[in-house]
Motif scaffolding. Structure first.
Motif, PDB file in Angstrom:
ATOM      1  N   LYS A 159       0.839  -1.190   0.000  1.00  0.00           N
ATOM      2  CA  LYS A 159       0.000   0.000   0.000  1.00  0.00           C
ATOM      3  C   LYS A 159       0.877   1.244   0.000  1.00  0.00           C
ATOM      4  CE  LYS A 159      -3.529   2.400   2.685  1.00  0.00           C
ATOM      5  NZ  LYS A 159      -4.318   2.394   3.917  1.00  0.00           N
ATOM      6  N   VAL A 160       0.558   2.199  -0.883  1.00  0.00           N
ATOM      7  CA  VAL A 160       1.380   3.395  -1.027  1.00  0.00           C
ATOM      8  C   VAL A 160       0.512   4.623  -0.854  1.00  0.00           C
ATOM      9  CG1 VAL A 160       2.889   4.695  -2.554  1.00  0.00           C
ATOM     10  CG2 VAL A 160       2.939   2.209  -2.613  1.00  0.00           C
ATOM     11  N   SER A 161       0.977   5.540  -0.048  1.00  0.00           N
ATOM     12  CA  SER A 161       0.265   6.802   0.138  1.00  0.00           C
ATOM     13  C   SER A 161       1.169   7.941  -0.291  1.00  0.00           C
ATOM     14  CB  SER A 161      -0.105   6.989   1.618  1.00  0.00           C
ATOM     15  OG  SER A 161      -0.732   8.229   1.821  1.00  0.00           O
ATOM     16  N   TRP A 162       0.680   8.779  -1.208  1.00  0.00           N
ATOM     17  CA  TRP A 162       1.510   9.855  -1.773  1.00  0.00           C
ATOM     18  C   TRP A 162       1.111  11.194  -1.186  1.00  0.00           C
ATOM     19  CZ3 TRP A 162       5.563   8.298  -4.286  1.00  0.00           C
ATOM     20  CH2 TRP A 162       5.516   7.068  -4.939  1.00  0.00           C
ATOM     21  N   LYS A 163       2.152  12.013  -0.940  1.00  0.00           N
ATOM     22  CA  LYS A 163       1.894  13.349  -0.388  1.00  0.00           C
ATOM     23  C   LYS A 163       1.118  14.200  -1.375  1.00  0.00           C
ATOM     24  CE  LYS A 163       4.274  17.233   1.754  1.00  0.00           C
ATOM     25  NZ  LYS A 163       5.572  17.778   2.163  1.00  0.00           N
ATOM     26  N   GLU A 205       5.574  -0.625   4.091  1.00  0.00           N
ATOM     27  CA  GLU A 205       4.933  -0.811   5.396  1.00  0.00           C
ATOM     28  C   GLU A 205       5.750  -1.752   6.268  1.00  0.00           C
ATOM     29  OE1 GLU A 205       0.960  -2.108   4.878  1.00  0.00           O
ATOM     30  OE2 GLU A 205       0.190  -0.132   4.321  1.00  0.00           O
ATOM     31  N   ASN A 206       6.691  -2.459   5.670  1.00  0.00           N
ATOM     32  CA  ASN A 206       7.519  -3.418   6.386  1.00  0.00           C
ATOM     33  C   ASN A 206       8.711  -2.684   7.003  1.00  0.00           C
ATOM     34  OD1 ASN A 206       9.463  -5.484   7.067  1.00  0.00           O
ATOM     35  ND2 ASN A 206       8.268  -6.890   5.796  1.00  0.00           N
ATOM     36  N   LEU A 207       8.758  -2.657   8.323  1.00  0.00           N
ATOM     37  CA  LEU A 207       9.825  -1.939   9.010  1.00  0.00           C
ATOM     38  C   LEU A 207      11.187  -2.549   8.728  1.00  0.00           C
ATOM     39  CD1 LEU A 207      10.756   0.196  11.066  1.00  0.00           C
ATOM     40  CD2 LEU A 207      10.282  -1.465  12.879  1.00  0.00           C
ATOM     41  N   GLN A 208      11.259  -3.858   8.616  1.00  0.00           N
ATOM     42  CA  GLN A 208      12.524  -4.520   8.384  1.00  0.00           C
ATOM     43  C   GLN A 208      13.102  -4.132   7.021  1.00  0.00           C
ATOM     44  OE1 GLN A 208      12.383  -8.768   8.761  1.00  0.00           O
ATOM     45  NE2 GLN A 208      14.594  -9.034   8.506  1.00  0.00           N
ATOM     46  N   VAL A 209      12.242  -4.041   6.017  1.00  0.00           N
ATOM     47  CA  VAL A 209      12.697  -3.638   4.676  1.00  0.00           C
ATOM     48  C   VAL A 209      13.229  -2.203   4.703  1.00  0.00           C
ATOM     49  CG1 VAL A 209      11.950  -3.168   2.319  1.00  0.00           C
ATOM     50  CG2 VAL A 209      11.157  -5.232   3.492  1.00  0.00           C
ATOM     51  N   ASN A 210      12.478  -1.314   5.324  1.00  0.00           N
ATOM     52  CA  ASN A 210      12.909   0.086   5.407  1.00  0.00           C
ATOM     53  C   ASN A 210      14.224   0.221   6.176  1.00  0.00           C
ATOM     54  OD1 ASN A 210      10.575   0.845   4.056  1.00  0.00           O
ATOM     55  ND2 ASN A 210       9.444   1.267   5.946  1.00  0.00           N
ATOM     56  N   GLY A 246      -5.763   1.839  19.675  1.00  0.00           N
ATOM     57  CA  GLY A 246      -6.579   0.724  19.212  1.00  0.00           C
ATOM     58  C   GLY A 246      -5.728  -0.380  18.623  1.00  0.00           C
ATOM     59  N   SER A 247      -6.383  -1.317  17.995  1.00  0.00           N
ATOM     60  CA  SER A 247      -5.671  -2.433  17.392  1.00  0.00           C
ATOM     61  C   SER A 247      -4.907  -2.013  16.134  1.00  0.00           C
ATOM     62  CB  SER A 247      -6.665  -3.549  17.036  1.00  0.00           C
ATOM     63  OG  SER A 247      -7.660  -3.048  16.153  1.00  0.00           O
ATOM     64  N   LYS A 248      -5.367  -0.949  15.494  1.00  0.00           N
ATOM     65  CA  LYS A 248      -4.713  -0.465  14.284  1.00  0.00           C
ATOM     66  C   LYS A 248      -4.090   0.891  14.575  1.00  0.00           C
ATOM     67  CE  LYS A 248      -3.596  -0.203   9.921  1.00  0.00           C
ATOM     68  NZ  LYS A 248      -2.511  -1.052   9.367  1.00  0.00           N
ATOM     69  N   LEU A 249      -2.768   0.926  14.538  1.00  0.00           N
ATOM     70  CA  LEU A 249      -2.049   2.162  14.838  1.00  0.00           C
ATOM     71  C   LEU A 249      -1.998   3.055  13.602  1.00  0.00           C
ATOM     72  CD1 LEU A 249      -0.422   3.599  17.076  1.00  0.00           C
ATOM     73  CD2 LEU A 249       1.633   2.546  16.117  1.00  0.00           C
ATOM     74  N   THR A 250      -2.289   4.335  13.764  1.00  0.00           N
ATOM     75  CA  THR A 250      -2.268   5.288  12.653  1.00  0.00           C
ATOM     76  C   THR A 250      -1.187   6.344  12.889  1.00  0.00           C
ATOM     77  OG1 THR A 250      -3.881   6.777  13.670  1.00  0.00           O
ATOM     78  CG2 THR A 250      -4.744   4.964  12.313  1.00  0.00           C
ATOM     79  N   ILE A 251      -0.824   7.015  11.815  1.00  0.00           N
ATOM     80  CA  ILE A 251       0.199   8.060  11.903  1.00  0.00           C
ATOM     81  C   ILE A 251      -0.275   9.215  12.779  1.00  0.00           C
ATOM     82  CG2 ILE A 251      -0.562   9.326   9.862  1.00  0.00           C
ATOM     83  CD1 ILE A 251       3.105   8.650  10.734  1.00  0.00           C
ATOM     84  N   GLU A 252      -1.576   9.478  12.768  1.00  0.00           N
ATOM     85  CA  GLU A 252      -2.118  10.566  13.586  1.00  0.00           C
ATOM     86  C   GLU A 252      -1.981  10.258  15.070  1.00  0.00           C
ATOM     87  OE1 GLU A 252      -3.636   9.236  10.997  1.00  0.00           O
ATOM     88  OE2 GLU A 252      -3.486  10.931   9.572  1.00  0.00           O
ATOM     89  N   VAL A 310       7.696   3.144  11.787  1.00  0.00           N
ATOM     90  CA  VAL A 310       6.825   2.230  12.531  1.00  0.00           C
ATOM     91  C   VAL A 310       6.380   1.110  11.598  1.00  0.00           C
ATOM     92  CG1 VAL A 310       4.730   2.016  13.905  1.00  0.00           C
ATOM     93  CG2 VAL A 310       6.056   4.139  13.992  1.00  0.00           C
ATOM     94  N   ASN A 311       6.421  -0.097  12.093  1.00  0.00           N
ATOM     95  CA  ASN A 311       5.989  -1.241  11.303  1.00  0.00           C
ATOM     96  C   ASN A 311       4.492  -1.138  11.011  1.00  0.00           C
ATOM     97  OD1 ASN A 311       6.473  -3.757  10.021  1.00  0.00           O
ATOM     98  ND2 ASN A 311       5.516  -4.811  11.748  1.00  0.00           N
TER      99      ASN A 311
END
Length: 514
Positions: free
Chosen positions: A2-6, A28-33, A92-98, A131-132
């Motif tokens: 998944k890709v999010s563009w500015k 989205e994979n922390l290990q790759v980054n 929550g169970s899903k962490l967001t950037i906000e 963040v992963n």
């Protein structure tokens, strides 16, 4: 992935970016980054990363360069909120950037989407949080490094006036200008120059005064610079001058914020460079290089007198040795009889012609001046002064040079120290040798020919399109109030027409007469 563009641009066009630019989007994979970034900084001993867990569930990584960041602030504003804040229980169970941004207590927090942005932020001293499960990076400004404190300018010292000068920190320099101009019309445009250094360069001007054509020309010339690194503002000077081959400075270099502000108020443009205590001012005229900041802080009568003395000694510094050579070689009849006998008697034992004698003394004086600058400051001035006295006296006693020439060279050296602009001093020192050779071959005719060539060159010279000899050539009577003399402030009611014609009036109507 998944890709999010500015900028919400097409994903396919983004993935076609050159691989060498590292401008691919984050995963989205922390290990790759983390692995990708570690490979880029492989071999950098100051590269630091720390893996943490947010709420004991979400894996995260903190990356920075040791020595460019404040470790205490990182612990207080980044690590502690992410690991020990009470708000973690509400995630929550899903962490967001906000949610992550809400945890951080730092004042300057940004987001990034590509590896190139991450690299750039790390290199300028920001802390990067990955963040992963999130394909964005968080940039936290916690820069901290050793820097010189604000002190009095060494190259432009004054008796009266402000004592603070620019430092190597561009943010400090900007703040000193901003404190003096509390207006929204002050514009600051940032750009990076240097493929490897990525040095920050700021263009500053007053929107309601500066001419748009000059500002645009500054942007264009700076944008065309293609170099590996910019270590000081002096690197930029030769790239943006109209005539780099000229010995005369076409860009004003100053470490005084009050001088920058004074020129901004006249419609000029300032250029500040990170890691340099010298700001650049364009366009510049020949007469600006002869003006001292102190001229505007004292009474106008004294300032005008000192300026006239300064111009007189400009002529002495340029032509005094040449005049001595011309008189002693070709035009002895111009000297009074007693003085002629005295000069002839002093030169009786000298084995060299006047031009060789003058060149020996001038070159020796230049060497002593340079030695005084390069030696440690406590002994530099002593060596230069004592060396000049000892060598001069010994040379006269040995019959290598005559006593009148020692007086001529010493007077010329003192005259060259009167100029408030160091690059102009260098130009006069070079042209002095040019005048000596002309005087040795053609006498006074050679001196007149040299002055003619210099004047023709100055008339043709431009600084960002502004004539170098303005307002004398082309002549503008109204702008002559701040050239050879300085009139009272209440009479300087208009800005220079060459740079401030968009908003020509700078002083209200004087209501009271004294």
């Amino acid at each position: 992935m998944k890709v999010s563009w500015k900028n919400k641009k097409d994903f396919a066009s983004k993935q076609n970016i050159n691989k060498e630019s590292h401008d691919h989007v984050l995963s989205e994979n922390l290990q790759v980054n983390g692995t990708t970034i570690k490979k880029l900084f492989d071999g950098a001993m100051d590269f630091t990363f720390r893996e943490i867990e947010i709420n004991n569930i979400y894996h995260a990584m903190i990356i920075y360069l040791d020595g460019l960041v404040d470790l205490e602030k990182i612990e207080l504003h980044v690590i502690h909120p992410l690991m020990k804040d009470d708000k973690l229980n509400n995630l929550g169970s899903k962490l967001t950037i906000e949610q992550i941004l809400a945890l951080l207590s730092s004042a300057d927090v940004k987001q990034g989407y590509t590896f190139q942005e991450v690299i750039d932020q790390i290199l300028i001293g920001s802390v990067v949080v990955l963040v992963n499960g999130i394909d964005k990076a968080i940039f936290i400004s916690e820069q901290s490094w050793e820097q010189r404190s604000v002190s009095e300018p060494l190259s432009e010292a004054v008796v009266m006036g402000p004592r603070e000068g620019f430092t190597e920190n561009i943010k400090t320099n900007v703040s000193m200008v901003r404190r003096r101009l509390k207006t929204t019309k002050l514009k600051l445009e940032s750009m990076q120059i240097g493929k490897l250094s990525k040095t920050e360069v700021i263009i500053t001007y007053l929107e309601n005064i500066a001419q748009h054509s000059i500002v645009e020309e500054v942007r264009t010339r700076l944008g065309q610079i293609d170099i590996d690194a910019i270590e000081d503002s002096g690197y930029i000077v030769e790239f943006i001058e109209d005539n780099p081959a000229s010995v005369f400075p076409q860009v004003l270099q100053t470490e005084r914020p009050d001088r920058v502000v004074g020129n901004l108020l006249e419609g000029r443009v300032g250029i500040m460079v990170d890691n340099s205590p010298f700001a650049l001012i364009v366009p510049v005229t020949c007469f600006q290089t002869m003006n001292s900041p102190e001229d505007y802080y004292g009474r106008f009568v004294m300032a005008s007198f000192v300026r006239l003395i300064r111009y007189l000694f400009l002529m002495i510094a340029l032509m005094f040795p040449a005049i001595y050579i011309a008189v002693t070689t070709f035009h002895q009849e111009l000297l009074p009889t007693n003085l002629l006998f005295s000069v002839a008697a002093s030169r009786e034992k000298v084995p060299f012609p006047a031009v060789v004698e003058a060149l020996l003394m001038e070159i020796t004086f230049e060497a002593l001046r340079e030695a005084g600058l390069r030696l440690p400051r406590p002994i530099g001035s002593t060596v230069s002064i004592v060396g000049a006295l000892v060598i001069g006296q010994a040379a006269v006693e040995a019959g290598i040079v005559s006593a009148p020439l020692v007086i001529v060279v010493a007077t010329t050296g003192i005259a060259s120290f009167m100029f408030p602009n160091y690059p102009l001093t260098g130009a006069i020192r070079l042209l002095r040798f040019f005048m000596i050779f002309l005087a040795a071959t053609l006498g006074f005719y050679g001196i007149l020919l040299g002055v003619f060539f210099i004047l023709v060159h100055l008339v043709k010279l431009r600084s960002f399109g502004v004539p170098y000899l303005s307002p004398v050539s082309p002549f503008n009577l109204n702008n002559m109030k701040d050239i050879l003399i300085r009139v009272p402030w209440w009479m300087m009611n208009q800005r220079p027409e060459q740079t401030g014609k968009r908003n020509i009036r700078r002083l209200g109507v004087r209501k009271r007469k004294y």
